[in-house]
Write an enzyme that holds these catalytic residues in place. Structure first.
Site, PDB file in Angstrom:
ATOM      1  N   PHE A   1       0.854  -1.179   0.000  1.00  0.00           N
ATOM      2  CA  PHE A   1       0.000   0.000   0.000  1.00  0.00           C
ATOM      3  C   PHE A   1       0.895   1.235   0.000  1.00  0.00           C
ATOM      4  CE2 PHE A   1      -2.657   3.375   1.600  1.00  0.00           C
ATOM      5  CZ  PHE A   1      -3.692   3.286   0.708  1.00  0.00           C
TER       6      PHE A   1
ATOM      7  N   TYR B   1     -11.070   3.159   9.490  1.00  0.00           N
ATOM      8  CA  TYR B   1     -12.233   3.559   8.682  1.00  0.00           C
ATOM      9  C   TYR B   1     -12.676   2.533   7.657  1.00  0.00           C
ATOM     10  CZ  TYR B   1      -8.564   5.457   5.495  1.00  0.00           C
ATOM     11  OH  TYR B   1      -7.477   5.629   4.694  1.00  0.00           O
TER      12      TYR B   1
END
Lengths: 412, 412
Positions: free
Chosen positions: B127, B222
């Site tokens: 990522f 989140y």
């Protein structure tokens, strides 16, 4: 002896051009809140905005809101609004992370921008997190050292080996205000960079970063900007430095093109390179409302009222509490004082607890400081009268001796 | 050819022990949301909690809420709940800052804990923010270098000069899952520290950090934890390292006694030394609700449903969209796959926009990946059927060729 009366102060409130702002805040009836320098009060618009962001933007918009509600540009949008309060230009301020994290970014960047210089200068008794962050940098990066000196000796410490000077514009304890232009000029004269912590200034006093030629600044969203508990902080990088500015917390929101998902970091153009991780949308959106309220008010009026409040408060304390052993920890000269007045008393902690029990909220800072913050958008002149009368009663009746007033934690 | 029918999937929903959880989320009627791997949906309880924190804790409690609502211990309290989802013990996890900032803290600490070792190992295509943060560290700290190698060559890169290995447990693009225990053992065998990014794992798949002997971890609030847009991240430090653990972002909330306001930083005992600035109270409180919901569900049931959903989705795509040029970018073996299925298609971007226009929300990742995330608490089996039918129609009718589907930014 003062000639001030409660009636006199009530008249000042009646004539106060800022008085209507008080209705914009949701303050409990009967509460006197003199701690907006630590945690600002709730604007009604912030309550409504929080509900809207949660229900509409998150709940209904879901991932689409990054585009449809432009969550992407939130850090710059709110930053541009804060810029108006601190003498910065558009594109020089972003909202992100905490004041502490932002200070780390800027101090680290300063070291890279002043290669060969290892010294960071600050003052003892600066707001602790500022010193702690600089100590973290000192531990972590070889060759860096933090040196501190009291105000009167500070200038002699700033020399050709200094990469960065870090000072808090308005001191959290005393409210004493540095001469931003003079100190900045001193730092720049030897080629050092100047970083101002505006945590107790932004929204409280006029600040002119660009007028002073400041290089960097950080500040807090949850004090005078009324952004809510633990609201994100902000950072300022003067436009002339933005191209050279590289900070080590180079997370994807600071990338030139985050969604290209490249392996190699390339800093965004301009102030966005000060960002790190994904924007805290809810907290930043709520902060925006507090900032807008502050931007809508006239800073000249805010400052004039705040200075006057400080003068009145000092006069009232000296007249009505003169026998109780209080000292003045803030400068008497309003010119050199932020939007608070601090008193000293060896029983300060318990005295403040007794005031809080009477629904008058200031705070205490070790070892002996009672802080009273004035927030001209919602503090009334009569609040000063009522506070000092309560303080006099607490002392006269020795209410502070009650055992329940002996222990509590407080947060700036 | 598949024997699956919509009726069959509706029966699976009827028998699904997790089905009642869907009512806990406020999802728009008619929307199929397959992007909880990017931004989790809104729990009704989170909406209510946000209002309560704003109105009561901030608005009425004001500064007093640091004590009366125990804002102080919020980072550990929510951390302890997350610990239950990732195989950590109480006191090993705190919520703070963003995933990116937390990764910086831990990677920097690792370098100090492995003096003389300069290498950090990761994989290309990790990522992006993980690589960017490690590059920031590399730029900023002399002697540090980031080396990457594809999965098959990764183990050979991990050697006696390696201070730290940083890998994302479930890959954001492919959903491929590392063997946490094997890689951790490999790192530890040469004395390197192992840091797992759990952003696409926590709340999605069973994780056993302590079972694997992991040293450090970070993760995101989140996505599968449903903490709201840009919710704070978390960090894990195995108990055995906590005394030696020192991170450079040593802000005042990581101090042993923040309110003593000392000039000298002393790290808090235990995991609190992983904190930096003032806790973001609103965002952390909202995250707590999402975490609680996840903790209340059975991870065995979540994983079983998620695996089954992945298998069904792949079977449906191959049966109903077999002629349209899609490839499978995720492992076919459910054992090695997180809670998403990714397809490749050279027109992936426009195809995803056409699906979104039909109220079916997945996302696109450059250059050619369509991601479909499964969140067993609110995704239904019939959603898979409806999604694949819509995908087949988008392809059959060439809806993706419409010009409005050509440009959009999306965020993971």
């Amino acid at each position: 002896m003062t000639t001030l009366t409660r009636d006199h102060l009530a008249r000042l409130d009646r004539d106060d051009p800022l008085a209507p702002y008080r209705q914009q805040f949701e303050l409990e009836e009967g509460l006197i809140y003199l701690n907006g320098n630590s945690l600002g009060a709730l604007p009604g618009a912030a309550r409504r905005r929080a509900a809207e962001v949660v229900e509409q933007e998150w709940g209904r918009g879901l991932i689409r809101s990054w585009n449809t509600h432009d969550w992407i540009s939130l850090p710059e949008r709110v930053g541009d609004k804060i810029a108006r309060l601190i003498g910065a230009d558009r594109g020089e301020v972003v909202v992100a992370d905490s004041t502490s994290v932002n200070l780390f970014k800027l101090a680290a960047a300063a070291l890279e921008m002043r290669p060969g210089r290892g010294k960071i200068v600050s003052e003892p008794g600066n707001f602790p997190t500022d010193l702690y962050i600089l100590q973290g940098l000192e531990r972590f990066r070889p060759g860096v050292r933090l040196e501190t000196a009291p105000r009167e000796a500070l200038e002699t410490l700033i020399d050709e080996d200094t990469a960065l000077v870090v000072l808090t514009h308005v001191h959290y304890k005393s409210g004493e205000m540095f001469d931003m232009a003079a100190l900045t000029a001193r730092a720049r004269a030897v080629g050092a960079l100047m970083l101002w912590d505006l945590s107790h200034s932004a929204g409280a006093v006029p600040v002119d970063l660009n007028g002073a030629g400041a290089d960097f600044a950080v500040g807090c969203g949850y004090k005078y900007l009324n952004g809510g508990p633990g609201a994100p902080g902000f950072l300022f990088v003067a436009r002339r430095h933005q191209e050279a500015f590289r900070q080590p917390l180079s997370g994807w929101f600071g990338h030139a093109n985050p969604f290209a998902m490249q392996d190699r970091f390339e800093p965004a153009a301009g102030i966005r390179r000060g960002l790190c991780g994904t924007t805290g949308v809810l907290a930043t959106s709520v902060l925006e409302v507090g900032v807008e309220l502050m931007v809508s008010a006239d800073m000249g009026q805010i400052r004039a009222k705040s200075r006057r409040m400080g003068e009145i408060f000092i006069e009232l304390v000296e007249s009505h509490c003169g026998d109780f052993g209080f000292g003045l920890a803030s400068p008497r000269d309003a010119e050199r004082r932020g939007s608070q007045v601090s008193l000293t008393h060896e029983q300060g902690f318990a005295i403040m607890q007794a005031l809080i029990a009477r629904n008058i909220i200031g705070d205490f800072r070790a070892p002996d400081i009672l802080r009273f913050g004035f927030t001209p958008l919602y503090t009334r002149y009569v609040d000063l009268w009522d506070t000092v009368q309560a303080l006099a009663e607490v002392m006269r009746r020795e209410e502070w001796k009650q055992p329940e007033f002996r222990k509590l934690t407080t947060v700036t």
